[in-house]
Design an enzyme around this catalytic site. Structure first.
Site, mmCIF file in Angstrom:
data_model
loop_
_atom_site.group_PDB
_atom_site.id
_atom_site.type_symbol
_atom_site.label_atom_id
_atom_site.label_comp_id
_atom_site.label_asym_id
_atom_site.label_seq_id
_atom_site.Cartn_x
_atom_site.Cartn_y
_atom_site.Cartn_z
ATOM 1 N N THR A 126 0.817 -1.219 0.000
ATOM 2 C CA THR A 126 0.000 0.000 0.000
ATOM 3 C C THR A 126 0.852 1.271 0.000
ATOM 4 O O THR A 126 1.915 1.316 0.618
ATOM 5 C CB THR A 126 -0.900 0.004 1.254
ATOM 6 O OG1 THR A 126 -1.608 -1.228 1.302
ATOM 7 C CG2 THR A 126 -1.881 1.155 1.241
ATOM 8 N N ASN A 129 -1.425 7.019 -1.932
ATOM 9 C CA ASN A 129 -2.456 7.255 -2.944
ATOM 10 C C ASN A 129 -2.942 5.993 -3.641
ATOM 11 O O ASN A 129 -3.744 6.055 -4.568
ATOM 12 C CB ASN A 129 -1.941 8.252 -3.994
ATOM 13 C CG ASN A 129 -1.688 9.605 -3.365
ATOM 14 O OD1 ASN A 129 -2.496 10.074 -2.561
ATOM 15 N ND2 ASN A 129 -0.564 10.211 -3.669
ATOM 16 N N THR A 158 2.238 -2.751 8.531
ATOM 17 C CA THR A 158 2.317 -3.401 9.837
ATOM 18 C C THR A 158 3.798 -3.737 10.089
ATOM 19 O O THR A 158 4.417 -4.418 9.271
ATOM 20 C CB THR A 158 1.414 -4.668 9.857
ATOM 21 O OG1 THR A 158 0.085 -4.255 9.517
ATOM 22 C CG2 THR A 158 1.418 -5.334 11.214
ATOM 23 N N GLY A 339 -24.486 -1.912 27.762
ATOM 24 C CA GLY A 339 -25.065 -0.603 28.099
ATOM 25 C C GLY A 339 -23.958 0.420 28.333
ATOM 26 O O GLY A 339 -22.923 0.407 27.654
ATOM 27 N N GLY A 340 -24.167 1.285 29.319
ATOM 28 C CA GLY A 340 -23.201 2.362 29.602
ATOM 29 C C GLY A 340 -21.820 1.828 29.936
ATOM 30 O O GLY A 340 -20.799 2.422 29.558
ATOM 31 N N GLU A 363 -6.074 -5.515 4.145
ATOM 32 C CA GLU A 363 -5.940 -6.581 3.133
ATOM 33 C C GLU A 363 -7.126 -6.592 2.163
ATOM 34 O O GLU A 363 -7.564 -7.649 1.701
ATOM 35 C CB GLU A 363 -5.720 -7.949 3.786
ATOM 36 C CG GLU A 363 -4.416 -7.946 4.575
ATOM 37 C CD GLU A 363 -3.870 -9.313 4.894
ATOM 38 O OE1 GLU A 363 -4.112 -10.256 4.115
ATOM 39 O OE2 GLU A 363 -3.170 -9.419 5.907
ATOM 40 N N THR A 365 -10.671 -3.878 1.337
ATOM 41 C CA THR A 365 -11.911 -3.490 2.017
ATOM 42 C C THR A 365 -13.045 -4.468 1.657
ATOM 43 O O THR A 365 -12.931 -5.252 0.701
ATOM 44 C CB THR A 365 -12.326 -2.072 1.577
ATOM 45 O OG1 THR A 365 -12.562 -2.112 0.159
ATOM 46 C CG2 THR A 365 -11.252 -1.046 1.892
HETATM 47 C C1 LIG Z 1 -4.009 -1.141 10.642
HETATM 48 C C2 LIG Z 1 -3.669 -1.317 9.206
HETATM 49 C C3 LIG Z 1 -2.640 -2.195 8.844
HETATM 50 C C4 LIG Z 1 -2.277 -2.342 7.500
HETATM 51 N N1 LIG Z 1 -1.211 -3.148 7.182
HETATM 52 C C5 LIG Z 1 -0.777 -3.184 5.889
HETATM 53 C C6 LIG Z 1 0.415 -3.896 5.550
HETATM 54 O O1 LIG Z 1 1.057 -4.530 6.414
HETATM 55 N N2 LIG Z 1 0.844 -3.853 4.262
HETATM 56 C C7 LIG Z 1 0.160 -3.179 3.294
HETATM 57 O O2 LIG Z 1 0.617 -3.185 2.148
HETATM 58 N N3 LIG Z 1 -0.969 -2.499 3.578
HETATM 59 C C8 LIG Z 1 -1.458 -2.474 4.843
HETATM 60 N N4 LIG Z 1 -2.588 -1.752 5.164
HETATM 61 C C9 LIG Z 1 -3.274 -1.029 4.105
HETATM 62 C C10 LIG Z 1 -4.652 -1.594 3.744
HETATM 63 O O3 LIG Z 1 -4.513 -2.793 3.044
HETATM 64 C C11 LIG Z 1 -5.402 -0.518 2.970
HETATM 65 O O4 LIG Z 1 -5.740 0.497 3.902
HETATM 66 C C12 LIG Z 1 -6.643 -1.039 2.293
HETATM 67 O O5 LIG Z 1 -6.301 -1.884 1.230
HETATM 68 C C13 LIG Z 1 -7.539 0.083 1.750
HETATM 69 O O6 LIG Z 1 -6.815 1.023 1.029
HETATM 70 P P1 LIG Z 1 -6.981 2.592 1.329
HETATM 71 O O7 LIG Z 1 -6.832 2.762 2.792
HETATM 72 O O8 LIG Z 1 -6.068 3.352 0.464
HETATM 73 O O9 LIG Z 1 -8.485 2.916 0.960
HETATM 74 P P2 LIG Z 1 -9.018 3.363 -0.487
HETATM 75 O O10 LIG Z 1 -8.550 2.393 -1.503
HETATM 76 O O11 LIG Z 1 -8.725 4.799 -0.694
HETATM 77 O O12 LIG Z 1 -10.592 3.171 -0.301
HETATM 78 C C14 LIG Z 1 -11.433 4.174 0.255
HETATM 79 C C15 LIG Z 1 -12.865 3.682 0.116
HETATM 80 O O13 LIG Z 1 -13.200 3.555 -1.264
HETATM 81 C C16 LIG Z 1 -13.665 2.249 -1.530
HETATM 82 N N5 LIG Z 1 -13.260 1.831 -2.897
HETATM 83 C C17 LIG Z 1 -12.035 1.922 -3.469
HETATM 84 N N6 LIG Z 1 -12.056 1.408 -4.710
HETATM 85 C C18 LIG Z 1 -13.322 0.977 -4.928
HETATM 86 C C19 LIG Z 1 -14.012 0.335 -6.018
HETATM 87 N N7 LIG Z 1 -13.369 0.020 -7.149
HETATM 88 N N8 LIG Z 1 -15.310 0.029 -5.862
HETATM 89 C C20 LIG Z 1 -15.982 0.328 -4.716
HETATM 90 N N9 LIG Z 1 -15.405 0.930 -3.660
HETATM 91 C C21 LIG Z 1 -14.099 1.235 -3.759
HETATM 92 C C22 LIG Z 1 -13.018 1.380 -0.472
HETATM 93 O O14 LIG Z 1 -13.722 0.164 -0.295
HETATM 94 C C23 LIG Z 1 -13.092 2.306 0.737
HETATM 95 O O15 LIG Z 1 -14.362 2.234 1.316
HETATM 96 C C24 LIG Z 1 -2.993 -1.629 6.491
HETATM 97 C C25 LIG Z 1 -4.041 -0.777 6.856
HETATM 98 C C26 LIG Z 1 -4.370 -0.603 8.185
HETATM 99 C C27 LIG Z 1 -5.493 0.344 8.544
#
Ligand SMILES: Cc1cc2nc3c(=O)[nH]c(=O)nc-3n(C[C@H](O)[C@H](O)[C@H](O)COP(=O)(O)OP(=O)(O)OC[C@H]3O[C@@H](n4cnc5c(N)ncnc54)[C@H](O)[C@@H]3O)c2cc1C
Length: 380
Positions: A126, A129, A158, A339-340, A363, A365
């Site tokens: 990730t 952008n 992570t 509850g509370g 991994e 959404t």
């Molecule tokens: C605690 C944590 C640990 C993580 N660990 C790792 C790691 O070890 N290695 C790593 O590489 N990544 C890691 N990540 C990243 C994680 O995999 C991404 O946050 C995730 O894939 C979503 O990407 P984004 O945050 O950029 O959201 P975005 O891609 O910007 O998505 C924003 C929203 O738009 C929606 N969306 C996007 N595209 C579409 C589409 N085509 N159709 C419908 N809806 C869409 C998404 O579902 C979401 O609701 C981690 C994230 C967190 C929060």
């Protein structure tokens, strides 16, 4: 598929449960409040074989099946989602990538250190952008002689700061071109590789999430995994397995929240009777129990297919999607049953509630899982 749990699986689950209750549970809130990544816990888990669960014994792993691994993650996550997440990321992502795509030399060099937790692993796909649209990555690797020069930043990683070794997927071709990414193994201490900003998170606060920064980071071609251009395909394969572990993480969190709520509902009296006597509460418990079981069965089914070395793209996505949504719903209902008191940090459900949300995001959404499931279903 056989749903009975064999003796080895029971023993493994027992080990993970005992360890979690004794060494994790007493410190869960302290680590959460302080956002402390408790490195020593992972070293101890390594001694028990839980940090290289599916790594073959020849590489000093525990040589377990994915089913046993799922039970490990469930048991740990029933106590603390953060530790469950970190164990899952270490096992499935960094270690899993090297196990699946490393050459023999790379496996011999890295797997024993990772499987014993002498080294902690990270996996960087990730970027700021490019999350769901990971194929559009901006971090590049450019070949110069026998070396690659990596430039760019990976976000949300992570163990981005604490990892001793990272698998990083970088762009080696033109933006948006097919097969334009390659996977590399980068060791901590190499010039030009550093940890960046640590995220201040809603939940999973004891699992370190941070940037990995590459600034003219030079690594040998010997650290490339597989062929040039295969990196994104490899990453998708790794995520298929990783999603089963996030499903297990979700099941563990849901079970932890459910068990706390069940107990509380029997102890808390209102209107001169336990609140579990009220249908409004008992029906919630019925839904929670049913949905958790369905989520666990989906997860075990995906693990069973993985054990048989079958493709788990659809089953992993289904398990991850369903189990993560169940975790959020069950944790929400658990807070309601408390509850509370559920809204305070004196009881465990508020933390399950905060931790659960990561499961529908990390991994891939829930929306992305649905895209994957629909794509696979439409092939049939
Ligand atoms: C605690 C944590 C640990 C993580 N660990 C790792 C790691 O070890 N290695 C790593 O590489 N990544 C890691 N990540 C990243 C994680 O995999 C991404 O946050 C995730 O894939 C979503 O990407 P984004 O945050 O950029 O959201 P975005 O891609 O910007 O998505 C924003 C929203 O738009 C929606 N969306 C996007 N595209 C579409 C589409 N085509 N159709 C419908 N809806 C869409 C998404 O579902 C979401 O609701 C981690 C994230 C967190 C929060």
């Amino acid at each position: 598929m056989n749903f009975s749990i064999d003796e080895l699986t029971q023993q493994v689950a027992h080990t993970a449960r005992d360890f979690s209750l004794q060494y994790i549970k007493p410190y869960v809130m302290e680590w959460d409040e302080e956002q402390k990544f408790p490195l020593h816990i992972f070293k101890e888990l390594g001694k028990l074989g839980l940090m290289g669960a599916v790594v073959p014994e020849e590489y000093r792993g525990a040589g377990l099946s994915y089913t046993e691994y799922v039970h490990i993650i469930i048991e740990i996550s029933k106590v603390c989602g953060s530790i469950g997440l970190s164990v899952a990321a270490h096992n499935s992502l960094c270690t899993g990538h090297i196990l699946a795509f490393g050459n023999e030399e790379q496996k011999k060099k890295y797997l024993p250190k990772l499987a014993t937790a002498e080294w902690i692993g990270a996996w960087g796909l990730t970027e700021a952008n490019t999350g769901s649209d990971a194929g559009n990555m901006q971090c590049t690797a450019t070949k110069q002689g026998d070396e690659w020069i990596i430039n760019g930043t990976k976000n949300w990683i992570t163990h981005g700061i604490s990892a001793d070794v990272a698998v990083v997927i970088a762009r080696t071709g033109e933006p948006r071109a097919k097969n334009n990414a390659t996977a590399f193994i980068v060791e901590r201490g190499v010039a030009g590789f550093s940890g960046g900003k640590k995220e201040n998170k809603l939940g999973m606060r004891a699992s370190e999430t941070a940037e990995m920064i590459f600034d003219n980071c030079r690594i040998s071609d010997a650290n490339r995994m597989g062929n040039v251009g295969e990196g994104f395909k490899q990453a998708l394969y790794v995520l298929d397995g990783g999603r089963i572990s996030i499903a297990a993480l979700s099941v563990g969190i849901a079970k932890g929240a459910y068990e706390a709520a069940l107990q509380y509902s029997k102890e808390r009296h209102q209107f001169d009777q336990p609140i579990s006597n009220f249908q409004g509460i008992s029906f919630k418990l019925a839904d929670m129990a049913t949905e958790i079981m369905a989520a666990e069965l989906l997860t075990l089914q995906a693990a069973d297919k993985k054990n048989k070395k079958l493709n788990v793209t659809k089953e992993g996505a289904m398990a991850k999607y369903y189990a993560s949504e169940v975790a959020v719903k069950v944790a929400n209902d658990a807070v309601q049953i408390f509850g509370g008191y559920g809204y305070t940090k004196d009881f465990p459900v508020e933390k399950f509630y905060r931790d659960s949300k990561l499961c529908t995001i990390g991994e891939g959404t829930s929306e992305i899982q649905k895209i994957v499931i629909a794509r696979e279903a439409l092939k049939d």
